[in-house]
Design an enzyme around this catalytic site. Structure first.
Site, PDB file in Angstrom:
ATOM      1  N   LEU A  17       0.978  -1.220  -0.068  1.00  0.00           N
ATOM      2  CA  LEU A  17       0.150   0.070   0.015  1.00  0.00           C
ATOM      3  C   LEU A  17       0.841   1.122   0.088  1.00  0.00           C
ATOM      4  CD1 LEU A  17      -2.668   1.473   0.286  1.00  0.00           C
ATOM      5  CD2 LEU A  17      -2.695   1.328   2.682  1.00  0.00           C
ATOM      6  N   ASP A  68      13.815   2.559  10.091  1.00  0.00           N
ATOM      7  CA  ASP A  68      13.316   1.191  10.766  1.00  0.00           C
ATOM      8  C   ASP A  68      12.466   1.476  11.860  1.00  0.00           C
ATOM      9  OD1 ASP A  68      13.206  -1.223  11.816  1.00  0.00           O
ATOM     10  OD2 ASP A  68      15.538  -1.618  11.789  1.00  0.00           O
ATOM     11  N   ASN A  96       2.119   4.998   7.466  1.00  0.00           N
ATOM     12  CA  ASN A  96       1.633   3.525   6.683  1.00  0.00           C
ATOM     13  C   ASN A  96       2.407   2.471   7.430  1.00  0.00           C
ATOM     14  OD1 ASN A  96       0.806   1.785   4.309  1.00  0.00           O
ATOM     15  ND2 ASN A  96       3.020   1.716   4.110  1.00  0.00           N
ATOM     16  N   SER A 122      -7.637  -0.263   9.744  1.00  0.00           N
ATOM     17  CA  SER A 122      -8.308  -1.289   8.653  1.00  0.00           C
ATOM     18  C   SER A 122      -9.699  -1.403   9.218  1.00  0.00           C
ATOM     19  CB  SER A 122      -7.616  -2.721   9.398  1.00  0.00           C
ATOM     20  OG  SER A 122      -8.490  -3.710   8.813  1.00  0.00           O
ATOM     21  N   TYR A 164      -3.891  -8.176  15.346  1.00  0.00           N
ATOM     22  CA  TYR A 164      -4.096  -7.285  14.153  1.00  0.00           C
ATOM     23  C   TYR A 164      -5.418  -6.361  14.270  1.00  0.00           C
ATOM     24  CZ  TYR A 164      -4.320  -5.165   9.574  1.00  0.00           C
ATOM     25  OH  TYR A 164      -4.375  -4.092   8.375  1.00  0.00           O
ATOM     26  N   LYS A 168      -4.987  -2.141  15.429  1.00  0.00           N
ATOM     27  CA  LYS A 168      -5.730  -1.122  14.522  1.00  0.00           C
ATOM     28  C   LYS A 168      -7.066  -0.520  15.247  1.00  0.00           C
ATOM     29  CE  LYS A 168      -3.233  -1.607  10.716  1.00  0.00           C
ATOM     30  NZ  LYS A 168      -2.445  -0.446  10.214  1.00  0.00           N
ATOM     31  N   THR A 199      -2.067  -7.048  -0.822  1.00  0.00           N
ATOM     32  CA  THR A 199      -0.703  -6.578  -0.848  1.00  0.00           C
ATOM     33  C   THR A 199      -0.152  -7.746  -0.004  1.00  0.00           C
ATOM     34  OG1 THR A 199      -1.410  -5.899   1.766  1.00  0.00           O
ATOM     35  CG2 THR A 199      -1.817  -4.330  -0.061  1.00  0.00           C
TER      36      THR A 199
END
Length: 248
Positions: A17, A68, A96, A122, A164, A168, A199
């Site tokens: 993305l 990083d 991102n 998300s 995840y 989010k 992705t």
């Protein structure tokens, strides 16, 4: 060196993305200085070379900044480099890669025409949609697995995306807090929910994701560009999808 172009820094800008966001901005007639933040500089340079072959003419410029997200020292160096190279100015920060610069954001707002801060979230993080069971996606995400332990890592109702989704969901509150904190500084803040995209996220492969209904990542890139270019200014402080405000 200060520039008349809007300066955009996007973490994870060399792939997935992030790359599509860079591409969407690079092909815009609006001029930007686009800084690709990535863990490995050579990968960022490869992404730029690929992009310049695909889009040989652009009003924008591209550069790479090593960033990083697992190294505080790397992020501190990135902040210092951007401050030095761009006169202490950063117009748009796109998180991102999943990390925030927190207190390091403020010094880079000086001299910006319309500072913007974007977080990539998300559609799986909306609490309101955790009770949807009558769609294929709702079944995959929200169905409960059979009794017993362990729960496994494949099929409807597993724990594969629990961490995840939770992260989010928390990120959405991070966005709301920064919207509150920076409101009187004139910084516009959003979270962008780019949709189910094919992705490299999760490592399952783009073809498999497309078979499950995932869209091309360029769709997410265009959504982010709309936010950067002011088309979603009426939805500041919200989680925005391609065609709507995402419910909480």
């Amino acid at each position: 060196m200060a520039s008349n172009k809007e300066i955009v820094f996007i973490t994870g800008g060399n792939t997935g993305l992030g790359y599509e966001v860079v591409k969407a901005l690079y092909k815009s007639p609006r001029p930007y200085e686009i800084i690709l933040g990535c863990r490995t500089v050579s990968k960022g340079e490869e992404a730029i070379a690929t992009l310049q072959k695909e889009i040989p003419e652009s009003a924008s410029t591209l550069s790479v900044q090593q960033a990083d997200l697992e190294s505080d020292a790397s992020l501190e160096q990135a902040v210092a480099a951007i401050s030095t190279n761009h006169g202490g100015r950063l117009d748009v920060l796109i998180n991102n890669g999943g990390a925030s610069f927190d207190n390091d954001i403020a010094p880079h707002g000086r001299g910006c025409r319309a500072p913007r801060l974007l977080f990539v979230t998300s559609g799986t993080a909306t609490l309101a949609e955790t009770e949807i069971f009558d769609t294929p996606m709702g079944q995959r995400l929200n169905a409960s697995p059979p009794a017993g332990w362990p729960k496994g890592s494949a099929g409807p109702g597993t724990m594969a995306v629990t961490g995840y989704r939770s992260a989010k969901t928390g990120l959405n509150m991070v966005m709301r807090e920064w919207a509150r904190i920076l409101r009187n500084d004139g910084v516009k803040v959003w979270a962008v929910s780019p949709g189910f995209l094919a992705t490299g996220l999760g490592g399952v492969g783009a073809d498999r994701l497309k078979a499950a209904g995932a869209l091309d990542p360029s769709v997410g890139g265009e959504t982010v560009r709309e936010v950067v270019e002011g088309k979603r200014d009426g939805e500041v402080g919200k989680v925005v999808r391609r065609d709507m405000v995402q419910p909480w």
